[in-house]
Design a protein around this motif. Structure first.
Motif, PDB file in Angstrom:
ATOM      1  N   LYS A  35       3.789  15.218  -7.760  1.00  0.00           N
ATOM      2  CA  LYS A  35       4.373  15.520  -6.378  1.00  0.00           C
ATOM      3  C   LYS A  35       4.934  15.154  -6.039  1.00  0.00           C
ATOM      4  CE  LYS A  35      -0.574  15.489  -4.532  1.00  0.00           C
ATOM      5  NZ  LYS A  35      -0.852  14.210  -4.603  1.00  0.00           N
ATOM      6  N   ALA A  71       0.882   6.754  -6.880  1.00  0.00           N
ATOM      7  CA  ALA A  71       0.120   7.641  -7.480  1.00  0.00           C
ATOM      8  C   ALA A  71       0.446   9.167  -6.933  1.00  0.00           C
ATOM      9  CB  ALA A  71      -0.480   7.702  -6.064  1.00  0.00           C
ATOM     10  N   SER A  72       1.923   9.515  -6.078  1.00  0.00           N
ATOM     11  CA  SER A  72       2.750  10.523  -5.940  1.00  0.00           C
ATOM     12  C   SER A  72       3.017  11.201  -7.392  1.00  0.00           C
ATOM     13  CB  SER A  72       3.526  10.860  -4.266  1.00  0.00           C
ATOM     14  OG  SER A  72       2.998  10.570  -3.267  1.00  0.00           O
ATOM     15  N   GLU A 107       0.778  -1.159  -0.182  1.00  0.00           N
ATOM     16  CA  GLU A 107       0.154  -0.027   0.159  1.00  0.00           C
ATOM     17  C   GLU A 107       1.066   1.651  -0.099  1.00  0.00           C
ATOM     18  OE1 GLU A 107      -3.541   1.283   2.973  1.00  0.00           O
ATOM     19  OE2 GLU A 107      -3.539  -0.578   1.801  1.00  0.00           O
ATOM     20  N   GLU A 108       1.667   1.400   1.136  1.00  0.00           N
ATOM     21  CA  GLU A 108       2.983   2.573   0.671  1.00  0.00           C
ATOM     22  C   GLU A 108       3.398   2.638  -0.588  1.00  0.00           C
ATOM     23  OE1 GLU A 108       6.814   3.568   2.992  1.00  0.00           O
ATOM     24  OE2 GLU A 108       5.868   1.176   3.088  1.00  0.00           O
ATOM     25  N   ASP A 109       3.421   1.824  -1.330  1.00  0.00           N
ATOM     26  CA  ASP A 109       4.564   2.044  -2.657  1.00  0.00           C
ATOM     27  C   ASP A 109       3.150   2.650  -3.586  1.00  0.00           C
ATOM     28  OD1 ASP A 109       6.563   0.634  -1.386  1.00  0.00           O
ATOM     29  OD2 ASP A 109       7.078  -0.648  -3.043  1.00  0.00           O
ATOM     30  N   GLU A 110       2.161   1.797  -3.735  1.00  0.00           N
ATOM     31  CA  GLU A 110       1.185   2.589  -3.722  1.00  0.00           C
ATOM     32  C   GLU A 110       0.687   4.360  -4.064  1.00  0.00           C
ATOM     33  OE1 GLU A 110      -1.353   2.089  -6.219  1.00  0.00           O
ATOM     34  OE2 GLU A 110      -1.050  -0.130  -5.980  1.00  0.00           O
ATOM     35  N   GLU A 111       0.924   4.478  -2.962  1.00  0.00           N
ATOM     36  CA  GLU A 111       0.175   5.967  -2.558  1.00  0.00           C
ATOM     37  C   GLU A 111       2.104   6.767  -2.987  1.00  0.00           C
ATOM     38  OE1 GLU A 111       1.189   6.729   1.393  1.00  0.00           O
ATOM     39  OE2 GLU A 111      -1.045   5.337   1.654  1.00  0.00           O
ATOM     40  N   ILE A 112       2.816   6.028  -3.034  1.00  0.00           N
ATOM     41  CA  ILE A 112       4.366   6.558  -3.759  1.00  0.00           C
ATOM     42  C   ILE A 112       4.002   6.860  -5.544  1.00  0.00           C
ATOM     43  CG2 ILE A 112       6.442   6.726  -3.904  1.00  0.00           C
ATOM     44  CD1 ILE A 112       7.435   5.137  -1.734  1.00  0.00           C
TER      45      ILE A 112
END
Ligand code: ADP
Length: 576
Positions: free
Chosen positions: A173, A167-168, A160-165
């Motif tokens: 971002k 997306a950024s 999940e953490e990588d998913e957020e990265i």
């Protein structure tokens, strides 16, 4: 060399065994056979027709013997005889179409083999023979499938953490280029960047492998913003008998025929006693450009730099850049008030661009005190000249200047190269010398030096863009010993290679350097590894020139390329 079509016959225990356990690269070919069109397995059909043939023949022979004994005319035939004649003809047609064609093919193929570029008897492993184009076309691509599956699995498992990265990065971002430093994990950074690229472009890059590569090894050295790596096949040509040593030359290429052809040239050289080489010069160059208020001032610095009295001072300043950098000289040229200063230095086993640039910077800083009106426009003013065709490299040399030569015996020219000395000499004069002059060539007085240079460069981690000047080559052919034997040479003034730095330290490239015995720095004699590599490049070019010119002289080029360079795969199926 595998005989095409033999698999259809499928006779003999070895053949049967091959069919039961086809090697992976032939599995697809083995799956689809002519025999598949028959209602019975091929072996049974063969058996039935063989039995029919034997029975019909035996019956007819017996009947004809009886008729001769009883003085009955032979052309008077009953129903049973008619059936036997029909059976005989049908089985004959069947058996001929299988065994007869295979037999003819085996004769044709074995004569093809004689003309093959793949000449294993000089010690090159027979396994070096590439599969036929048909086999290549039908071969499954296990690596690609594996890469694709692995990539898909990796993406599925993305935390999940990588998913957020991701997306950024997609939202802009987080800049993609900071991933390695932020995450401290190069493989993870590449995976996240790759997924971001996939989402941004909507393009599936599964065919580009991600796993199986050490991304840390390229960080800050070889490639930025990595998302995967391209796979390239490496073939081996050789042994190349050069200066009394045997080299197995790694070549990374996707041009069919190239390795096979170079291999044939190696065989011709080895059977003639080998090639010899000489390194005429070894020095990397960098030429900054500086502008002065007047041409007179520019000329004053030119005089200063070219004055032998100043050489010791300049080299002391220059050589501070590295314990391996040793200034050799400075050659200047002017364009109006602009001064171009071509510094040349030895660089040990490094190709040397970084080393020479650092030395040049030292000298420019030093000169600024005495020439405060000097305006340095660029550390490189293109008089170097790097990665561009330029007469200065052709005439003055850059990197290693090498000449490689061999005497090819008359019988080798005939037997291995399938041509004769006179045709080769004539072809070289008209094509490589006159033809290139007509084309206004710059350093291109050869048949295909860049082919061999680039393939070795990629395999051994050189800078492939430097193939431009590294491929400068004049190929000379002369008849000697009363016209019986052939003297061939390649003169290459600017081979730019190193065995340390850049891509040479990556695992695959380093393995190829190791194969040649030139991996890394030579501690006893710095620079000898890189010089040896340059002679191998020139030796490979010698082999390549010999073989291609021979193919052209014998009119074999198109035939060979159709054999090794043209897949029979239906390309329309590859379209999306
Ligand atoms: P390049 O100048 O080809 O770009 P680099 O300067 O990046 O190469 O790499 C050369 C590095 O390798 C330098 O730091 C140099 O000190 C080191 N080195 C170690 N051994 C040798 C050697 N035998 N010859 C040249 N450089 C060497």
């Amino acid at each position: 060399m595998e005989v095409r079509g033999r698999g259809v016959v499928g006779q003999g225990s070895a053949a049967a065994a091959r069919h039961r356990h086809p090697p992976p690269h032939r599995a697809a070919a083995a799956r689809v056979q002519a025999g598949d069109a028959l209602p019975l397995p091929l072996r049974h059909t063969n058996l039935i027709f063989s039995a029919l043939f034997a029975a019909s023949l035996a019956y007819l022979m017996r009947r004809w013997r009886e008729k001769i004994r009883s003085s009955t005319p032979l052309h008077v035939v009953g129903l049973a005889e008619m059936l036997a004649i029909f059976g005989l003809i049908a089985s004959l047609i069947y058996l001929l179409s299988f065994f007869g064609i295979a037999f003819v093919q085996s004769i044709v193929s074995s004569s093809d083999d004689d003309e093959d570029f793949l000449v294993g008897s000089s010690g090159a492993p027979a396994a070096a023979a590439p599969p036929s184009s048909r086999q290549q076309a039908q071969a499954p691509a296990p690596c690609a499938l594996l890469g694709s599956t692995a990539a898909a699995a990796a993406l599925e498992k993305m935390p999940e953490e990588d998913e957020e990265i991701v997306a950024s990065v997609v939202a802009g971002k987080i800049p993609s280029y900071v991933l390695e430093t932020r995450l401290g994990d190069c493989r993870r950074a590449a995976g996240i960047r790759r997924e971001a690229v996939r989402r941004i472009t909507g393009r599936d890059i599964d065919g580009l492998p991600l796993d199986g590569f050490d991304y840390a090894s390229i960080l800050g050295q070889c490639c930025e913003l990595p998302v995967g790596y391209v796979q390239l096949p490496v073939g081996i040509a050789g042994p190349l008998l050069l200066d009394g040593q045997r080299f197995y030359v790694p070549m990374a290429t996707t041009e069919g025929c190239l390795v096979a052809s170079t291999n044939r040239g190696c065989k011709a050289i080895a059977e003639s006693g080998g090639a010899t080489s000489v390194v005429l010069r070894d020095g990397m160059t960098r030429a900054p450009v500086a502008r002065f208020p007047t041409a007179r001032r520019a000329a004053e610095l030119k005089a200063f730099l070219e004055d032998p009295a100043n050489f010791d001072t300049l080299s002391m300043v220059f050589n501070r850049s590295s314990r391996f950098a040793r200034l050799q000289g400075v050659r200047c040229a002017m364009a109006g008030r602009n001064l171009y200063m071509r510094f040349s230095c030895s660089t040990g086993d490094a190709m040397g661009m970084n080393m020479v640039s650092k030395g040049v910077q030292n000298v420019l800083d030093f000169l600024q005190d005495d020439f405060p009106d000097m305006d340095v426009i660029s550390i490189s003013g293109n008089f170097c000249s790097d990665k561009k065709p330029a007469a200065v490299n052709w005439i003055e040399g850059r990197g290693k200047s090498v000449v490689c030569e061999a005497v090819i015996k008359e019988e080798v020219v005939k037997k291995v190269l399938k041509t004769n000395v006179q045709s080769l000499v004539e072809l070289n004069t008209i094509k490589n010398l006159a033809g290139s002059a007509i084309a206004g060539a710059l350093g291109g007085f050869n048949a295909h030096a860049s082919n061999i240079v680039t393939a070795i460069f990629i395999a051994t981690g050189q800078d492939p863009a430097q193939n431009v000047e590294s491929s400068h080559c004049i190929t000379m052919l002369e008849p000697i010993n009363d016209g019986k034997d052939l003297h061939i040479s390649v003169t290459m003034p600017s081979i730019e290679v190193g065995t340390v730095g850049g891509g040479t330290q990556l695992a695959s490239q380093s393995a190829c350097l190791d194969l040649l015995g030139v991996k890394g720095a030579n501690r006893d004699s710095p620079g000898s590894n890189a010089r040896l590599l340059a002679t191998v490049v020139a030796g490979g070019v010698l082999a390549g020139e010999l073989s291609l010119l021979s193919a052209l002289a014998a009119g074999q080029l198109v035939k060979s390329h159709m054999k090794y360079n043209r897949s029979s795969k239906d390309m329309s199926k590859a379209l999306p």
